[in-house]
Design an enzyme around this catalytic site. Structure first.
Site, PDB file in Angstrom:
ATOM      1  N   ARG A  43      -0.871  -1.938  12.511  1.00 30.13           N
ATOM      2  CA  ARG A  43      -0.979  -2.751  11.141  1.00 30.13           C
ATOM      3  C   ARG A  43      -1.281  -4.271  11.461  1.00 30.13           C
ATOM      4  O   ARG A  43      -1.838  -4.673  10.421  1.00 30.13           O
ATOM      5  CB  ARG A  43       0.447  -2.642  10.365  1.00 30.13           C
ATOM      6  CG  ARG A  43       0.902  -1.462  10.170  1.00 30.13           C
ATOM      7  CD  ARG A  43       2.205  -1.345   9.358  1.00 30.13           C
ATOM      8  NE  ARG A  43       1.946  -1.819   7.959  1.00 30.13           N
ATOM      9  CZ  ARG A  43       1.849  -1.079   6.901  1.00 30.13           C
ATOM     10  NH1 ARG A  43       1.868   0.209   6.937  1.00 30.13           N
ATOM     11  NH2 ARG A  43       1.570  -1.531   5.769  1.00 30.13           N
ATOM     12  N   LYS A 142       8.576  12.885  21.233  1.00 31.55           N
ATOM     13  CA  LYS A 142      10.006  13.377  20.421  1.00 31.55           C
ATOM     14  C   LYS A 142      10.695  12.108  19.759  1.00 31.55           C
ATOM     15  O   LYS A 142      10.053  11.081  20.005  1.00 31.55           O
ATOM     16  CB  LYS A 142      10.821  13.880  21.728  1.00 31.55           C
ATOM     17  CG  LYS A 142      11.300  12.910  22.485  1.00 31.55           C
ATOM     18  CD  LYS A 142      12.382  13.281  23.334  1.00 31.55           C
ATOM     19  CE  LYS A 142      13.780  13.055  22.896  1.00 31.55           C
ATOM     20  NZ  LYS A 142      14.161  11.579  23.186  1.00 31.55           N
ATOM     21  N   HIS A 172       9.173  13.786  28.517  1.00 31.08           N
ATOM     22  CA  HIS A 172       8.754  13.167  29.694  1.00 31.08           C
ATOM     23  C   HIS A 172       9.545  13.787  30.992  1.00 31.08           C
ATOM     24  O   HIS A 172       8.992  13.307  32.058  1.00 31.08           O
ATOM     25  CB  HIS A 172       8.817  11.660  29.254  1.00 31.08           C
ATOM     26  CG  HIS A 172      10.212  11.203  29.444  1.00 31.08           C
ATOM     27  ND1 HIS A 172      11.033  10.883  28.417  1.00 31.08           N
ATOM     28  CD2 HIS A 172      10.730  10.329  30.393  1.00 31.08           C
ATOM     29  CE1 HIS A 172      12.184  10.395  28.874  1.00 31.08           C
ATOM     30  NE2 HIS A 172      12.028   9.947  30.160  1.00 31.08           N
ATOM     31  N   LYS A 176       8.423  13.903  35.455  1.00 28.53           N
ATOM     32  CA  LYS A 176       9.047  13.407  36.549  1.00 28.53           C
ATOM     33  C   LYS A 176       8.580  14.141  37.708  1.00 28.53           C
ATOM     34  O   LYS A 176       8.839  15.367  37.732  1.00 28.53           O
ATOM     35  CB  LYS A 176      10.464  13.314  36.396  1.00 28.53           C
ATOM     36  CG  LYS A 176      11.035  12.369  35.205  1.00 28.53           C
ATOM     37  CD  LYS A 176      12.431  12.078  35.234  1.00 28.53           C
ATOM     38  CE  LYS A 176      13.000  11.605  33.968  1.00 28.53           C
ATOM     39  NZ  LYS A 176      12.983   9.976  34.166  1.00 28.53           N
ATOM     40  N   GLU A 210      23.463   8.009  31.920  1.00 31.51           N
ATOM     41  CA  GLU A 210      22.863   6.734  31.764  1.00 31.51           C
ATOM     42  C   GLU A 210      23.836   5.729  31.845  1.00 31.51           C
ATOM     43  O   GLU A 210      25.136   5.821  31.086  1.00 31.51           O
ATOM     44  CB  GLU A 210      22.072   6.709  30.620  1.00 31.51           C
ATOM     45  CG  GLU A 210      20.681   7.724  30.393  1.00 31.51           C
ATOM     46  CD  GLU A 210      20.066   7.442  29.188  1.00 31.51           C
ATOM     47  OE1 GLU A 210      19.127   6.544  29.242  1.00 31.51           O
ATOM     48  OE2 GLU A 210      20.352   7.897  28.133  1.00 31.51           O
ATOM     49  N   ASP A 229      19.002  13.641  21.007  1.00 33.63           N
ATOM     50  CA  ASP A 229      18.157  12.813  21.735  1.00 33.63           C
ATOM     51  C   ASP A 229      17.860  13.316  23.311  1.00 33.63           C
ATOM     52  O   ASP A 229      16.767  12.924  23.801  1.00 33.63           O
ATOM     53  CB  ASP A 229      18.982  11.463  21.751  1.00 33.63           C
ATOM     54  CG  ASP A 229      17.932  10.214  22.525  1.00 33.63           C
ATOM     55  OD1 ASP A 229      16.865  10.054  22.197  1.00 33.63           O
ATOM     56  OD2 ASP A 229      18.602   9.381  23.493  1.00 33.63           O
ATOM     57  N   HIS A 234      15.398  17.288  26.828  1.00 27.33           N
ATOM     58  CA  HIS A 234      15.421  17.093  28.255  1.00 27.33           C
ATOM     59  C   HIS A 234      16.254  18.250  28.918  1.00 27.33           C
ATOM     60  O   HIS A 234      15.938  18.888  29.920  1.00 27.33           O
ATOM     61  CB  HIS A 234      15.780  15.690  28.624  1.00 27.33           C
ATOM     62  CG  HIS A 234      15.004  14.716  27.905  1.00 27.33           C
ATOM     63  ND1 HIS A 234      13.624  14.741  27.752  1.00 27.33           N
ATOM     64  CD2 HIS A 234      15.353  13.389  27.531  1.00 27.33           C
ATOM     65  CE1 HIS A 234      13.118  13.676  27.113  1.00 27.33           C
ATOM     66  NE2 HIS A 234      14.200  12.775  26.953  1.00 27.33           N
ATOM     67  N   LYS A 334      25.524   7.871  27.358  1.00 23.76           N
ATOM     68  CA  LYS A 334      24.999   6.541  27.301  1.00 23.76           C
ATOM     69  C   LYS A 334      26.461   5.836  27.975  1.00 23.76           C
ATOM     70  O   LYS A 334      27.474   6.203  27.758  1.00 23.76           O
ATOM     71  CB  LYS A 334      24.653   5.795  26.039  1.00 23.76           C
ATOM     72  CG  LYS A 334      23.608   6.814  25.385  1.00 23.76           C
ATOM     73  CD  LYS A 334      22.303   5.770  25.652  1.00 23.76           C
ATOM     74  CE  LYS A 334      21.054   6.331  24.892  1.00 23.76           C
ATOM     75  NZ  LYS A 334      19.874   6.273  25.685  1.00 23.76           N
TER      76      LYS A 334
HETATM   77  C1  BG6 Z   1      14.570   9.322  25.964  1.00 21.47           C
HETATM   78  C2  BG6 Z   1      15.778   9.065  25.218  1.00 21.47           C
HETATM   79  O1  BG6 Z   1      13.820  10.699  25.559  1.00 21.47           O
HETATM   80  O2  BG6 Z   1      15.103   9.332  27.411  1.00 21.47           O
HETATM   81  C3  BG6 Z   1      16.352   7.766  25.499  1.00 21.47           C
HETATM   82  O3  BG6 Z   1      15.263   8.954  23.953  1.00 21.47           O
HETATM   83  C4  BG6 Z   1      16.963   7.857  27.175  1.00 21.47           C
HETATM   84  O4  BG6 Z   1      17.612   7.601  24.872  1.00 21.47           O
HETATM   85  C5  BG6 Z   1      15.505   8.279  27.939  1.00 21.47           C
HETATM   86  O5  BG6 Z   1      17.376   6.672  27.522  1.00 21.47           O
HETATM   87  C6  BG6 Z   1      15.976   8.430  29.211  1.00 21.47           C
HETATM   88  O6  BG6 Z   1      14.805   8.591  30.072  1.00 21.47           O
HETATM   89  P1  BG6 Z   1      14.858   8.242  31.411  1.00 21.47           P
HETATM   90  O7  BG6 Z   1      13.468   8.744  32.055  1.00 21.47           O
HETATM   91  O8  BG6 Z   1      15.181   6.942  31.578  1.00 21.47           O
HETATM   92  O9  BG6 Z   1      15.853   8.940  32.228  1.00 21.47           O
END
Ligand code: BG6
Length: 488
Positions: A43, A142, A172, A176, A210, A229, A234, A334
């Site tokens: 924007r 996502k 993603h 990896k 994490e 999430d 994942h 987290k």
């Molecule tokens: C994302 C989540 O899809 O993956 C995040 O929305 C998370 O909350 C992240 O931190 C973790 O990805 P990675 O590659 O750091 O393990």
């Protein structure tokens, strides 16, 4: 091959944190096809030069060795353009169409790195502006919806303008290198396949821990939570890679068909299992890496009475011949004790003991995903220290392990997840992307749990930042006679 990559959300967080660095890496590695354009859409009122300057500043924070030189960045920047768009205005799509007509690239990638609430509208507008040609590929980030119904609505809107094989749904984790290695381990080696079943495996544990908190994403995260999430996507994709049958070949649909069967075989939740096999937690203030950190409810953007879970531990079962009765434990959160993603495949104990073995000792295969990736095979060997063994006593065994560290073996500078996935989109390879039916099946499985937690006034259990989550998570696994990897 020429390509145009249109990056909706071109000045947004994802473009900033992941996509631009990944595109630059692909450029630096020489793997980005030449003759491409990257058109950031947003924007803001930016010229191409201002957009290039903005992206240039992204690399100021990067460690020196990875920072582009002025000359290198200028060569990359020659690919970057900016187009100001209001995503609700048809005229703006007409301008985009005009811009794309300038060169009729072989492939036109539309990457929606925007708020998911915009996906449906953008797809409709792309269709109306005739931007859904056979050359078009659409990338969706996502979260794709917040439940089954909203996920379906997005998928239907997208499929009404494009074919399924033009749609690239990103998870993603599949990009990896460590996760691709998991497929290689299972389907490139004959060694483990005969053992990969209920007769030999006692349980499988998937941990994605994490140490970071929700950072600046408090408001977004609070409406999402760890189940949506991390688990719906994942963690379930990892579970599929572990539990699926060998596909007939490495083509996208052969792989996706087998993953889908796993998701369909997940045992559905019962009233009892909802209560006992699903633990949610929320972090309170604590210490991570020696630093004091605030609790979740004190994070910016998070309401002080939030019931959103920042930790989940689940016990899943796959109801088929290979896996019936084998628990798959999933845990993610987290502000846990470390950034550590790994899988532990715990094998059953030897059926008959002729040696003196340490308590509960059995073989296990540890698949380390990050921060380092590799394999550890835990075995038992003759104990070397036999000083105390009396003559004629039963020989003692001790644990040892083989360690294959891929980071050491192949170096840390490997193709990153986003780099790999972006190149796959440009090349049209769908193997590492998620099909709509897989995604819907994953939502179908988590949805009863989402509903149960919404109605359950108890809320998540507190855990101190810097720990491994609420003690109920250990209690859940202990009921089966097992323990998490760091506990035993
Ligand atoms: C994302 C989540 O899809 O993956 C995040 O929305 C998370 O909350 C992240 O931190 C973790 O990805 P990675 O590659 O750091 O393990």
């Amino acid at each position: 091959m020429s390509f145009d990559l249109v990056l909706f959300g071109g000045t947004g967080d994802l473009a900033w944190r992941k996509l631009m660095p990944a595109l630059f890496q692909a450029f630096r590695h020489g793997s980005l096809p030449t003759g491409g354009r990257i058109i950031g859409v947003g924007r803001d009122d930016l010229s191409d030069t201002q957009y290039r300057q903005l992206i240039r500043s992204r690399f100021d924070a990067v460690e020196l060795a990875k920072r582009p030189s002025a000359d290198e960045f200028d060569r990359f920047a020659a690919l970057l353009f900016f187009l100001r768009m209001d995503l609700t205005r048809p005229q703006d799509y007409a301008r985009l169409a005009e811009r794309l007509r300038e060169r009729q690239a072989d492939t036109v990638v539309m990457y929606l790195a925007t708020a998911p609430s915009l996906f449906t509208g953008v797809c409709e507008q792309l269709g109306a502006a005739g931007l859904n040609t056979p050359a078009t590929r659409l990338v969706l980030e996502k979260p794709l919806g917040h439940d089954l119904a909203s996920n379906r609505a997005i998928n239907e809107a997208v499929r009404s303008v494009l074919n399924e094989n033009q749609i690239f749904r990103i998870d993603h984790y599949l990009g990896k290198p460590s996760v691709q290695n998991l497929f290689a381990l299972r389907f490139g080696n004959a060694l483990f396949e005969p053992l990969w079943r209920r007769e030999t495996i006692a349980n499988i544990q998937i941990t994605i821990a994490e140490d970071l908190g929700v950072e600046k994403r408090g408001a977004f995260y609070d409406s999402t939570g760890a189940l949506r999430d991390m688990v719906q996507n994942h963690a379930l994709q990892l579970l599929c890679a572990l539990a699926m049958e060998p596909p007939i070949n490495a083509h996208a649909d052969a792989i996706r068909d087998e993953k889908l069967k796993v998701l369909r075989s997940l045992k559905r939740w019962s009233v009892e299992s909802l209560g006992q096999h699903a633990i949610r937690g929320q972090y309170t203030a604590g210490r991570v890496d020696g630093q004091a950190v605030p609790g979740y409810r004190d994070e910016p953007g998070v309401p002080p009475d939030s019931h959103t879970e920042t930790f989940v531990a689940l016990r899943a079962e796959i109801a088929n011949w290979r896996w019936a009765g084998v628990p798959f434990y999933i845990r993610t959160g987290k502000r846990l004790a470390a950034r550590d993603a790994h899988i532990v495949v715990n094998f059953r104990q030897a059926p008959h003991a002729i040696f003196d073995v340490p308590m509960d000792a059995a073989n296990k295969l540890v698949i380390n995903l990050q921060p380092r990736d590799g394999l550890e095979l835990h075995l038992l060997s003759q104990a070397q220290d036999q000083r105390h063994a009396a003559r004629g006593a039963t020989p003692m065994l001790a644990p040892v392990h083989l360690n294959l560290d891929f980071t050491q073996r192949f170096g840390a500078e490997r193709v990153g997840a986003y780099e790999r996935l972006l190149l796959d989109v440009i090349d049209g390879r769908l193997n590492l992307f998620v099909r709509s039916d897989e995604q819907e099946e994953a939502w179908r499985w988590v949805e009863p749990l989402l509903r149960h937690w919404q109605q359950d006034r108890g809320g998540p259990r507190p855990y101190a930042a810097g720990t491994w989550g609420p003690s109920a998570s250990s209690a859940m696994i202990a009921r089966d006679g097992f323990c998490w990897s760091e506990e035993c």
